[in-house]
Scaffold this motif. Structure first.
Motif, mmCIF file in Angstrom:
data_model
loop_
_atom_site.group_PDB
_atom_site.id
_atom_site.type_symbol
_atom_site.label_atom_id
_atom_site.label_comp_id
_atom_site.label_asym_id
_atom_site.label_seq_id
_atom_site.Cartn_x
_atom_site.Cartn_y
_atom_site.Cartn_z
ATOM 1 N N UNK A 289 0.809 -1.224 0.000
ATOM 2 C CA UNK A 289 0.000 0.000 0.000
ATOM 3 C C UNK A 289 0.840 1.272 0.000
ATOM 4 N N UNK A 290 2.130 1.145 0.262
ATOM 5 C CA UNK A 290 2.989 2.324 0.387
ATOM 6 C C UNK A 290 3.251 2.950 -0.977
ATOM 7 N N UNK A 291 3.281 4.278 -0.996
ATOM 8 C CA UNK A 291 3.549 5.009 -2.238
ATOM 9 C C UNK A 291 5.054 5.025 -2.473
ATOM 10 N N UNK A 292 5.540 4.461 -3.588
ATOM 11 C CA UNK A 292 6.995 4.313 -3.782
ATOM 12 C C UNK A 292 7.761 5.631 -3.782
ATOM 13 N N UNK A 293 7.158 6.696 -4.284
ATOM 14 C CA UNK A 293 7.875 7.957 -4.449
ATOM 15 C C UNK A 293 7.714 8.914 -3.273
ATOM 16 N N UNK A 294 7.152 8.452 -2.176
ATOM 17 C CA UNK A 294 6.948 9.329 -1.025
ATOM 18 C C UNK A 294 8.290 9.808 -0.467
ATOM 19 N N UNK A 295 8.290 11.030 0.086
ATOM 20 C CA UNK A 295 9.492 11.576 0.711
ATOM 21 C C UNK A 295 9.747 10.874 2.047
ATOM 22 N N UNK A 296 10.935 10.286 2.170
ATOM 23 C CA UNK A 296 11.298 9.579 3.397
ATOM 24 C C UNK A 296 12.742 9.906 3.758
ATOM 25 N N UNK A 297 13.129 9.723 5.040
ATOM 26 C CA UNK A 297 14.511 9.998 5.442
ATOM 27 C C UNK A 297 15.503 9.118 4.698
ATOM 28 N N UNK A 298 16.731 9.606 4.577
ATOM 29 C CA UNK A 298 17.751 8.884 3.819
ATOM 30 C C UNK A 298 18.016 7.506 4.405
ATOM 31 N N UNK A 299 17.965 7.393 5.737
ATOM 32 C CA UNK A 299 18.248 6.081 6.343
ATOM 33 C C UNK A 299 17.180 5.062 5.982
ATOM 34 N N UNK A 300 15.917 5.515 5.853
ATOM 35 C CA UNK A 300 14.828 4.602 5.502
ATOM 36 C C UNK A 300 14.963 4.147 4.049
ATOM 37 N N UNK A 301 15.209 5.100 3.168
ATOM 38 C CA UNK A 301 15.357 4.767 1.752
ATOM 39 C C UNK A 301 16.563 3.856 1.505
ATOM 40 N N UNK A 302 17.579 3.984 2.358
ATOM 41 C CA UNK A 302 18.824 3.252 2.123
ATOM 42 C C UNK A 302 18.722 1.768 2.440
ATOM 43 N N UNK A 303 17.735 1.363 3.278
ATOM 44 C CA UNK A 303 17.776 -0.052 3.664
ATOM 45 C C UNK A 303 16.431 -0.773 3.622
ATOM 46 N N UNK A 304 15.301 -0.067 3.801
ATOM 47 C CA UNK A 304 14.073 -0.855 3.943
ATOM 48 C C UNK A 304 13.363 -1.037 2.615
ATOM 49 N N UNK A 305 13.208 -2.290 2.245
ATOM 50 C CA UNK A 305 12.532 -2.664 1.009
ATOM 51 C C UNK A 305 12.095 -4.124 1.162
ATOM 52 N N UNK A 306 11.701 -4.738 0.049
ATOM 53 C CA UNK A 306 11.261 -6.131 0.095
ATOM 54 C C UNK A 306 12.360 -7.060 0.608
ATOM 55 N N UNK A 307 13.598 -6.774 0.243
ATOM 56 C CA UNK A 307 14.704 -7.624 0.685
ATOM 57 C C UNK A 307 14.848 -7.604 2.197
ATOM 58 N N UNK A 308 14.709 -6.433 2.813
ATOM 59 C CA UNK A 308 14.830 -6.342 4.264
ATOM 60 C C UNK A 308 13.662 -7.028 4.955
ATOM 61 N N UNK A 309 12.466 -6.902 4.394
ATOM 62 C CA UNK A 309 11.317 -7.599 4.974
ATOM 63 C C UNK A 309 11.575 -9.103 4.979
ATOM 64 N N UNK A 310 12.077 -9.622 3.850
ATOM 65 C CA UNK A 310 12.363 -11.055 3.780
ATOM 66 C C UNK A 310 13.518 -11.443 4.694
#
Length: 419
Positions: A289-310
């Protein structure tokens, strides 16, 4: 001993705890002398209680730099001296001739302050991005922890170096909190939990002063991970719940997803398979449900994605003994990892090897374990510990087998490099 009420009030006016004042004094000494300070919260307690009535030397310089006033204005007695009073001309000549270094050191405390502005914040943001990148490449290293903590003190020194708007001042505090949270994470990753706890407490205080929900989320989420690694799942769940209850998890499903994924890992460590599966299903739904292009902190963009969830699911199901499901999440993680995630790749590969071993696929498990980069297998504390556990489980599952001998020889040759 009389309590120094003036100093206590000055600290209250700036919203400083004893530990924060010590950090600012050390940052000021680093700026003034070029050498790190050694002021502790005990030093500050002695200053407040009256045990230290006449601070001298580096302590005096640090106090005057932080509060931008003289010792007398801080409620202290001036250091005693037997020298006769000096006139203005004689004093200038004395300083010029004999104490030029002292004059240079003290100047920042009394010179006209500069304006702290957007360019300073941008510089802090760039340096923070470098810290995050180094963490993903190396992870857990003491040098990263110390660098991040020093940068936090450097950010705080800006508060004493000039005027700033309230907005900029809050951003400086947020940057200091971010650096401290990175120091905390490096200590967690390096299994230095006492140091991590110390960094956490300072980071939490700075985050409150900044009023930044994003860095508050990072700190409390890290705290949950720290307690999980310490074998304290109840504390881990409580800390992670603080992060999950922040408004940003309702505003941005990506933060909700991370909070739920880490909650799933905590449930796995606690042995609650049903709760873990439910948390990961909810985390996956939130990520979609998350909007891919949303503004987020650099630390969040740098590590959290599908790979981290898995990766978090791999950890949880490995702890639960659901090795087939763990391996499946591990392969998904490795397939999706971004190239810069060296530390994450080493951890995931080691966990996949363990999941394969527990299913009896010894040859494949050893091949996976031997594919972990040597740098990580001898220098990253978490990877080193997991590989040692892998070796012990191999001896139990396949004692005396030729494949076990192959692994033992490889491990001896690899770890001999640390001797």
């Amino acid at each position: 001993m009389a309590v120094n009420a003036v100093l206590k009030q000055q600290m209250a006016d700036l919203g400083l705890t004893q530990e924060e004042l010590a950090a600012r004094m050390n940052a000021a000494l680093l700026d003034i002398t070029g050498r790190p300070g050694d002021v502790s919260d005990r030093t500050v307690r002695n200053l407040i209680s009256g045990a230290t009535r006449r601070p001298i030397g580096r302590t005096r310089k640090a106090l005057e730099a932080v509060f931008r006033c003289s010792l007398k204005d801080l409620g202290f007695a001036c250091p005693s001296t037997t020298a006769p009073p000096e006139g203005p001309v004689e004093r200038r000549q004395f300083i010029t001739a004999g104490t030029a270094i002292a004059l240079t050191s003290a100047a920042p405390a009394f010179s006209v302050p500069r304006r702290v502005g957007a360019s300073d914040i941008e510089r802090l943001h760039r340096r923070f991005a470098d810290v995050v990148a180094n963490d993903h490449r190396h992870g857990g290293q003491l040098a990263i922890e110390h660098k991040a903590a020093a940068l936090a003190d450097e950010a705080l020194s800006l508060q004493a170096s000039g005027h700033a708007s309230q907005r900029v001042r809050k951003q400086v505090y947020a940057s200091a909190a971010a650096f401290r949270s990175s120091a905390m994470w490096a200590a967690i990753d390096g299994r230095r939990f006492e140091d991590a706890t110390r960094h956490m407490r300072v980071a939490q205080q700075l985050a409150e002063m900044a009023g930044d929900p994003y860095i508050k989320f990072r700190i409390w989420s890290h705290a949950g991970t720290m307690y999980r690694h310490m074998g304290r799942p109840a504390d881990a769940a409580a800390a992670n719940d603080v992060a999950r209850k922040l408004n940003i998890t309702r505003q941005d499903p990506m933060f909700a997803s991370l909070g739920l994924a880490r909650q799933g890992a905590i449930h796995g460590a606690a042995g609650d398979g049903t709760a873990a599966r439910r948390a990961f299903d909810q985390s996956q739904d939130a990520m979609l449900r998350a909007y891919p292009q949303a503004q987020r902190p650099v630390w969040m963009n740098a590590f959290y994605d599908q790979a981290e969830l898995d990766s978090l699911a791999l950890s949880a199901f490995l702890a639960l003994g659901d090795f087939e499901r763990a391996e499946a999440h591990g392969h998904r993680c490795l397939a999706a990892l971004r190239p810069h995630m060296h530390r994450s790749k080493a951890i995931a590969t080691t966990r996949v090897a363990r999941a394969q071993l527990e299913q009896g696929d010894v040859e494949t498990a050893i091949a996976s374990a031997m594919s972990v980069p040597a740098d990580a297998s001898i220098r990253h504390p978490r990877v080193v510990g997991m590989l040692h556990t892998f070796g012990r489980r191999l001896e139990t599952i396949a004692p005396g087998a030729a494949l076990a001998h192959t692994w033992n020889q490889y491990a001896r040759d690899t770890w001999r490099q640390t001797a």
